[in-house]
Design a protein around this motif. Structure first.
Motif, PDB file in Angstrom:
ATOM      1  N   ILE A  69       0.845  -1.191   0.000  1.00  0.00           N
ATOM      2  CA  ILE A  69       0.000   0.000   0.000  1.00  0.00           C
ATOM      3  C   ILE A  69       0.878   1.238   0.000  1.00  0.00           C
ATOM      4  O   ILE A  69       1.865   1.311   0.737  1.00  0.00           O
ATOM      5  CB  ILE A  69      -0.882   0.033   1.273  1.00  0.00           C
ATOM      6  CG1 ILE A  69      -1.751  -1.228   1.363  1.00  0.00           C
ATOM      7  CG2 ILE A  69      -1.724   1.296   1.324  1.00  0.00           C
ATOM      8  CD1 ILE A  69      -2.306  -1.456   2.750  1.00  0.00           C
ATOM      9  N   ALA A  70       0.517   2.234  -0.804  1.00  0.00           N
ATOM     10  CA  ALA A  70       1.188   3.538  -0.756  1.00  0.00           C
ATOM     11  C   ALA A  70       0.215   4.577  -0.238  1.00  0.00           C
ATOM     12  O   ALA A  70      -0.917   4.678  -0.721  1.00  0.00           O
ATOM     13  CB  ALA A  70       1.699   3.931  -2.140  1.00  0.00           C
ATOM     14  N   PHE A 110      -3.606   5.043  -1.646  1.00  0.00           N
ATOM     15  CA  PHE A 110      -4.654   5.705  -0.888  1.00  0.00           C
ATOM     16  C   PHE A 110      -4.183   7.125  -0.596  1.00  0.00           C
ATOM     17  O   PHE A 110      -3.042   7.336  -0.175  1.00  0.00           O
ATOM     18  CB  PHE A 110      -4.945   4.951   0.417  1.00  0.00           C
ATOM     19  CG  PHE A 110      -5.558   3.592   0.181  1.00  0.00           C
ATOM     20  CD1 PHE A 110      -6.940   3.433   0.163  1.00  0.00           C
ATOM     21  CD2 PHE A 110      -4.759   2.493  -0.056  1.00  0.00           C
ATOM     22  CE1 PHE A 110      -7.505   2.192  -0.086  1.00  0.00           C
ATOM     23  CE2 PHE A 110      -5.315   1.240  -0.298  1.00  0.00           C
ATOM     24  CZ  PHE A 110      -6.689   1.095  -0.314  1.00  0.00           C
ATOM     25  N   VAL A 111      -5.054   8.089  -0.846  1.00  0.00           N
ATOM     26  CA  VAL A 111      -4.683   9.501  -0.751  1.00  0.00           C
ATOM     27  C   VAL A 111      -5.351  10.130   0.464  1.00  0.00           C
ATOM     28  O   VAL A 111      -6.577  10.075   0.609  1.00  0.00           O
ATOM     29  CB  VAL A 111      -5.102  10.265  -2.022  1.00  0.00           C
ATOM     30  CG1 VAL A 111      -4.636  11.717  -1.936  1.00  0.00           C
ATOM     31  CG2 VAL A 111      -4.530   9.587  -3.260  1.00  0.00           C
ATOM     32  N   VAL A 112      -4.532  10.703   1.352  1.00  0.00           N
ATOM     33  CA  VAL A 112      -5.059  11.398   2.531  1.00  0.00           C
ATOM     34  C   VAL A 112      -5.386  12.831   2.137  1.00  0.00           C
ATOM     35  O   VAL A 112      -4.569  13.525   1.523  1.00  0.00           O
ATOM     36  CB  VAL A 112      -4.045  11.380   3.693  1.00  0.00           C
ATOM     37  CG1 VAL A 112      -4.638  12.067   4.921  1.00  0.00           C
ATOM     38  CG2 VAL A 112      -3.643   9.944   4.034  1.00  0.00           C
ATOM     39  N   ALA A 154      -2.952   0.921  -8.718  1.00  0.00           N
ATOM     40  CA  ALA A 154      -4.280   1.498  -8.951  1.00  0.00           C
ATOM     41  C   ALA A 154      -4.665   2.389  -7.767  1.00  0.00           C
ATOM     42  O   ALA A 154      -4.072   2.310  -6.688  1.00  0.00           O
ATOM     43  CB  ALA A 154      -5.304   0.382  -9.123  1.00  0.00           C
ATOM     44  N   LEU A 155      -5.661   3.219  -7.994  1.00  0.00           N
ATOM     45  CA  LEU A 155      -6.164   4.079  -6.928  1.00  0.00           C
ATOM     46  C   LEU A 155      -7.101   3.276  -6.031  1.00  0.00           C
ATOM     47  O   LEU A 155      -8.090   2.713  -6.496  1.00  0.00           O
ATOM     48  CB  LEU A 155      -6.905   5.274  -7.542  1.00  0.00           C
ATOM     49  CG  LEU A 155      -7.438   6.322  -6.562  1.00  0.00           C
ATOM     50  CD1 LEU A 155      -6.302   6.948  -5.760  1.00  0.00           C
ATOM     51  CD2 LEU A 155      -8.205   7.413  -7.325  1.00  0.00           C
ATOM     52  N   GLY A 156      -6.770   3.212  -4.739  1.00  0.00           N
ATOM     53  CA  GLY A 156      -7.588   2.440  -3.805  1.00  0.00           C
ATOM     54  C   GLY A 156      -8.702   3.235  -3.163  1.00  0.00           C
ATOM     55  O   GLY A 156      -9.762   2.692  -2.858  1.00  0.00           O
ATOM     56  N   ASN A 177     -13.689   8.053  -9.881  1.00  0.00           N
ATOM     57  CA  ASN A 177     -14.321   6.734  -9.830  1.00  0.00           C
ATOM     58  C   ASN A 177     -13.838   5.888  -8.661  1.00  0.00           C
ATOM     59  O   ASN A 177     -13.589   4.683  -8.781  1.00  0.00           O
ATOM     60  CB  ASN A 177     -14.077   5.965 -11.138  1.00  0.00           C
ATOM     61  CG  ASN A 177     -14.679   6.676 -12.333  1.00  0.00           C
ATOM     62  OD1 ASN A 177     -15.849   7.048 -12.313  1.00  0.00           O
ATOM     63  ND2 ASN A 177     -13.872   6.878 -13.365  1.00  0.00           N
ATOM     64  N   THR A 178     -13.676   6.542  -7.516  1.00  0.00           N
ATOM     65  CA  THR A 178     -13.290   5.823  -6.308  1.00  0.00           C
ATOM     66  C   THR A 178     -14.196   6.280  -5.166  1.00  0.00           C
ATOM     67  O   THR A 178     -15.216   6.940  -5.395  1.00  0.00           O
ATOM     68  CB  THR A 178     -11.794   6.042  -5.997  1.00  0.00           C
ATOM     69  OG1 THR A 178     -11.392   5.135  -4.962  1.00  0.00           O
ATOM     70  CG2 THR A 178     -11.492   7.463  -5.571  1.00  0.00           C
TER      71      THR A 178
END
Length: 251
Positions: free
Chosen positions: A4-5, A146-148, A176-178, A202-203
């Motif tokens: 995970i990033a 995953f973007v905070v 991919a964008l989680g 689309n998340t």
């Protein structure tokens, strides 16, 4: 292995998020490694009672190739393996290149094989997503990003740039964008604004972290909230976030 990033604008709370997730996953029984990819090298401080650990780049500068994994991998709270990539000498070199060198050094020394982590978390500065800062997104490293983000305008702007980079890199076999992690700052229409941002890419919003005195106290204590205040609302939110991330990773 789950990789995970965690990306986000500087100061948004991604290291607090990453460290609490690492501890939460460890409490679930997983073996976890957290790799700080920010030149400030403070990603793992909350897992080490505020103690800074030697960075990979500083160790390479000091010892060349004559270093052991024990020189760059340290144990933190709940047994989390802690690594800090570090950065170049101030005013010299490229921080992005430093991330590349650090991750390559971990592979060269067989870190993933020796410690056999179930989960690896890359904590990455996300104001700029180019060069080495995109390294954790590349094939063989993180599987999902995953973007905070908060509801503040500049935080949403940075988050959108990160999401756009993930989308642009996707065709190369990158991560991919989680989802988006909302670290609330109590601004007007915050939940709605961040939900709209997620929908644009689309998340979805993977979890919610409220502003909390317990989290602020833990910054002073040099401890993760899931350890210091395990019965708190903040700890519950991090535990729920960890569960949601695992569900997303297993899709």
């Amino acid at each position: 292995m789950i990789k995970i990033a965690i990306y986000g604008k500087g100061g948004i709370g991604k290291s607090t998020c990453a460290s609490n997730l690492s501890a939460a996953f460890s409490k679930m029984g997983y073996k976890v490694m957290q790799i700080g990819c920010d030149p400030k090298a403070d990603s793992t401080a909350l897992l080490r009672k505020s103690e800074r650990i030697p960075t990979v780049l500083d160790t390479i500068r000091e010892k060349g190739d004559a270093y052991e994994l024990s020189d760059i991998v340290y144990e933190g709270s709940c047994g989390v393996k802690c690594v800090e990539a570090g950065g170049p000498v101030p005013g010299l070199g490229c921080a992005g290149r430093g991330i590349i060198a650090a991750l390559e050094a971990l592979e060269k020394k067989g870190a993933y094989g020796k410690f056999s982590p179930d989960i690896v978390i890359y904590d990455v500065l996300g104001d700029v997503v180019c060069g080495g800062f995109s390294m954790p997104m590349r094939k063989g490293y993180a599987d999902k990003v995953f973007v905070v983000c908060s509801g503040e305008k500049m935080s949403r702007y940075a988050a959108a740039n990160i999401c756009m980079a993930v989308e642009n890199f996707k065709g190369r076999g990158y991560a991919a964008l989680g989802g988006i992690i909302l670290d609330r700052r109590n601004v007007a229409n915050e939940d709605e604004a961040v939900k709209e941002l997620a929908e644009d890419f689309n998340t979805s919003v993977t979890g919610y972290i409220d502003r909390s005195e317990d989290i602020a106290k833990c910054d002073e204590l040099g401890e993760v909230v899931v350890n210091a205040f395990p019965e708190s609302k903040a700890a519950e939110q991090f535990n729920v976030l960890a569960e949601n991330i695992l569900k997303e990773m297993n899709k």
